[in-house]
Scaffold this motif. Structure first.
Motif, mmCIF file in Angstrom:
data_model
loop_
_atom_site.group_PDB
_atom_site.id
_atom_site.type_symbol
_atom_site.label_atom_id
_atom_site.label_comp_id
_atom_site.label_asym_id
_atom_site.label_seq_id
_atom_site.Cartn_x
_atom_site.Cartn_y
_atom_site.Cartn_z
ATOM 1 N N TYR A 9 7.866 -22.356 -10.765
ATOM 2 C CA TYR A 9 7.072 -21.740 -9.707
ATOM 3 C C TYR A 9 7.026 -20.218 -9.811
ATOM 4 C CZ TYR A 9 5.431 -25.447 -6.620
ATOM 5 O OH TYR A 9 4.732 -26.488 -6.083
ATOM 6 N N PRO A 10 6.572 -19.694 -10.963
ATOM 7 C CA PRO A 10 6.524 -18.245 -11.114
ATOM 8 C C PRO A 10 5.422 -17.606 -10.271
ATOM 9 C CG PRO A 10 5.450 -19.306 -12.944
ATOM 10 C CD PRO A 10 6.073 -20.407 -12.141
ATOM 11 N N ALA A 11 5.606 -16.329 -9.991
ATOM 12 C CA ALA A 11 4.570 -15.456 -9.436
ATOM 13 C C ALA A 11 4.523 -14.223 -10.315
ATOM 14 C CB ALA A 11 4.879 -15.078 -7.996
ATOM 15 N N VAL A 12 3.332 -13.685 -10.584
ATOM 16 C CA VAL A 12 3.225 -12.535 -11.478
ATOM 17 C C VAL A 12 2.170 -11.572 -10.961
ATOM 18 C CG1 VAL A 12 1.613 -13.777 -13.011
ATOM 19 C CG2 VAL A 12 2.876 -11.785 -13.867
ATOM 20 N N ILE A 13 2.478 -10.267 -11.040
ATOM 21 C CA ILE A 13 1.553 -9.195 -10.691
ATOM 22 C C ILE A 13 1.705 -8.068 -11.700
ATOM 23 C CG2 ILE A 13 1.566 -9.701 -8.206
ATOM 24 C CD1 ILE A 13 3.474 -7.256 -7.892
ATOM 25 N N GLN A 14 0.717 -7.177 -11.753
ATOM 26 C CA GLN A 14 0.844 -5.910 -12.456
ATOM 27 C C GLN A 14 0.774 -4.800 -11.423
ATOM 28 O OE1 GLN A 14 -2.181 -4.814 -15.388
ATOM 29 N NE2 GLN A 14 -0.632 -3.725 -16.583
ATOM 30 N N THR A 15 1.764 -3.924 -11.404
ATOM 31 C CA THR A 15 1.826 -2.858 -10.410
ATOM 32 C C THR A 15 1.089 -1.612 -10.893
ATOM 33 O OG1 THR A 15 4.048 -2.376 -11.257
ATOM 34 C CG2 THR A 15 3.897 -3.654 -9.240
ATOM 35 N N SER A 16 0.982 -0.634 -10.022
ATOM 36 C CA SER A 16 0.181 0.555 -10.311
ATOM 37 C C SER A 16 0.727 1.370 -11.475
ATOM 38 C CB SER A 16 0.098 1.435 -9.057
ATOM 39 O OG SER A 16 1.395 1.772 -8.592
ATOM 40 N N ASP A 17 2.007 1.196 -11.823
ATOM 41 C CA ASP A 17 2.569 1.900 -12.970
ATOM 42 C C ASP A 17 2.340 1.154 -14.276
ATOM 43 O OD1 ASP A 17 4.308 -0.205 -12.734
ATOM 44 O OD2 ASP A 17 6.097 1.002 -12.347
ATOM 45 N N GLY A 18 1.645 0.017 -14.225
ATOM 46 C CA GLY A 18 1.309 -0.735 -15.420
ATOM 47 C C GLY A 18 2.273 -1.833 -15.776
ATOM 48 N N ARG A 19 3.408 -1.875 -15.127
ATOM 49 C CA ARG A 19 4.397 -2.894 -15.462
ATOM 50 C C ARG A 19 4.055 -4.235 -14.840
ATOM 51 N NH1 ARG A 19 10.143 0.428 -15.020
ATOM 52 N NH2 ARG A 19 9.643 1.971 -16.643
ATOM 53 N N ALA A 79 0.822 -1.205 0.000
ATOM 54 C CA ALA A 79 0.000 0.000 0.000
ATOM 55 C C ALA A 79 0.856 1.255 0.000
ATOM 56 C CB ALA A 79 -0.932 -0.006 1.214
ATOM 57 N N GLN A 80 2.079 1.137 0.501
ATOM 58 C CA GLN A 80 2.999 2.266 0.526
ATOM 59 C C GLN A 80 3.747 2.436 -0.801
ATOM 60 O OE1 GLN A 80 2.757 -0.098 2.880
ATOM 61 N NE2 GLN A 80 1.853 1.072 4.544
ATOM 62 N N GLY A 81 3.502 1.545 -1.754
ATOM 63 C CA GLY A 81 4.119 1.660 -3.066
ATOM 64 C C GLY A 81 5.398 0.884 -3.233
ATOM 65 N N GLY A 82 5.809 0.145 -2.225
ATOM 66 C CA GLY A 82 7.043 -0.606 -2.310
ATOM 67 C C GLY A 82 6.845 -1.967 -2.940
ATOM 68 N N LEU A 83 7.924 -2.490 -3.502
ATOM 69 C CA LEU A 83 7.918 -3.804 -4.101
ATOM 70 C C LEU A 83 8.579 -4.774 -3.128
ATOM 71 C CD1 LEU A 83 6.980 -4.864 -6.895
ATOM 72 C CD2 LEU A 83 9.360 -4.692 -7.629
ATOM 73 N N ILE A 84 7.884 -5.893 -2.831
ATOM 74 C CA ILE A 84 8.347 -6.852 -1.834
ATOM 75 C C ILE A 84 8.263 -8.246 -2.438
ATOM 76 C CG2 ILE A 84 8.023 -7.725 0.520
ATOM 77 C CD1 ILE A 84 6.341 -5.149 1.022
ATOM 78 N N ALA A 85 9.289 -9.041 -2.193
ATOM 79 C CA ALA A 85 9.299 -10.437 -2.628
ATOM 80 C C ALA A 85 9.554 -11.334 -1.431
ATOM 81 C CB ALA A 85 10.368 -10.665 -3.690
ATOM 82 N N ALA A 86 9.083 -12.568 -1.504
ATOM 83 C CA ALA A 86 9.329 -13.550 -0.453
ATOM 84 C C ALA A 86 9.475 -14.916 -1.097
ATOM 85 C CB ALA A 86 8.195 -13.553 0.574
ATOM 86 N N TRP A 87 10.077 -15.851 -0.362
ATOM 87 C CA TRP A 87 10.286 -17.213 -0.838
ATOM 88 C C TRP A 87 10.623 -18.082 0.360
ATOM 89 C CZ3 TRP A 87 13.372 -13.003 -1.735
ATOM 90 C CH2 TRP A 87 14.614 -12.994 -1.096
#
Length: 347
Positions: free
Chosen positions: A315-325, A48-56
């Motif tokens: 085991y991919p994960a995929v999202i689209q962020t608020s900037d469209g990427r 929600a703060q605009g940061g990109l976070i990954a986990a595994w």
């Protein structure tokens, strides 16, 4: 909102990008070294703060008790991923430690806390679900809360939030019956994840043995017409549809155009209405790893090859962020987590 990542190719990835299509903006490792030899099952989210976070999950090897959940943040000032930090493990009150599995990061709308779901237990047949939350974009986390018996949380891929606020979590189970059954179902929450209700199983687990669904939208993001696709034992990606926001589902079938070597996939509906899947398009093995797109969720076209060398890329994960990427993370040879950024307008 400013772009989460620069158009510049990050250190260590320029050679890999040289032959790649213009849509692939970045192709990098989240880390080069870690205090453990093996990793798997990554997840990625925009907080929600605009940061990109990954986990595994990382440890000596999958299923070993020392496997914990690790989290990394993308530092926009440094244009780099920060070192991973273990934020959850399977240590019990009596001191016994179990392995952890399949973290899934999910950011509900509004000012709701960031959620980190994961599984704890000796095996997929005996594990249980836990969740931690964060109110500061994943910098600190709450204590673990065990989910109710029979509620596992998202099994591999991200939940979605419907227009009315309902969280729909894609779930499945793997029984140790003979013959073993792989069955898909969903967990629904109408109170922000405080309580959950299960749908019936969508398949018998034998004619089509399916797990690890991803959810796509066919009217508008958050709308009622849904499609779920994912992993099977039958050599192809499954598909199943709902016209009432996931309350009930039709018959499960296989997609002729998407091969699946019994390996995890992930998919997302883009803001322009297209659907995108990351998958291994082969009958056996976990290479190559490709990206395909579709207008209708039925006919798919490969558009980018992320990996094509010998090894496991899975085991991919995929999202689209608020900037469209579009952001993708995946397992690279069980040794590292790789991150790719795609401009969908260039596909």
């Amino acid at each position: 909102m400013k772009s989460l990542l620069p158009l510049l190719v990050l250190a260590g990835s320029s050679l890999a990008l040289a032959a790649n299509p213009p849509a692939l903006l970045t192709h990098e490792f989240i880390y080069e070294q870690a205090p453990y030899p093996s990793c798997h099952a990554s997840t990625i989210v925009e907080s929600a703060q605009g940061g990109l976070i990954a986990a595994w999950f990382g440890g000596t090897a999958e299923k070993n008790p020392d496997v914990g959940i690790w989290v990394s943040h993308f530092d926009r000032a440094k244009h780099a991923w920060l070192p991973g930090v273990e934020v959850a493990n399977g240590v019990q009150a009596n001191g016994k430690r179990h392995p952890t599995w399949n973290p899934v990061l999910f950011q509900p709308r509004g000012n709701a806390p960031l959620m980190l779901f994961y599984k704890v237990g000796p095996s997929p047949q005996t594990w249980w679900g836990e969740v931690r939350t964060s109110t500061d974009g994943g910098k600190t986390w709450s204590a673990a809360r065990r989910l109710p018996d029979g509620i596992y949380g998202p099994i591999k891929n991200k939940p979605v939030q419907l227009a009315d606020g309902t969280i729909l979590s894609p779930t499945s189970d793997e029984t140790d019956e003979k013959p073993s059954k792989w069955r898909v179902y969903f967990e629904r929450s109408t109170d922000g994840g405080a309580t959950w209700a299960k749908t019936p199983f969508l398949n018998d687990g034998i004619a089509v043995g399916a797990i690890q669904p991803s959810i796509l939208f066919h009217d508008s993001i958050g709308g009622a017409k849904l499609q779920a696709i994912g992993r099977t034992r039958q050599g192809k990606v499954f598909t199943v549809s709902s016209d009432n926001a996931g309350k009930t589902w039709g018959a499960m079938s296989l997609l002729d155009g998407l091969q699946n070597p019994n390996s995890g996939t992930d998919a997302v509906t883009l803001k322009d209405g297209r659907h995108l899947i990351v998958y291994n398009p082969v009958p056996k093995g976990r290479t190559p790893l490709k990206v395909a797109v579709s207008r209708d969720g039925q006919q798919w076209k490969d558009v980018i090859t992320l990996e094509d060398q010998p090894g496991e890329y899975s085991y991919p994960a995929v999202i689209q962020t608020s900037d469209g990427r579009v952001h993708i993370t995946y397992t690279w040879k069980r040794q590292r987590v790789r991150h790719a950024v795609i401009d969908p307008a260039k596909l």
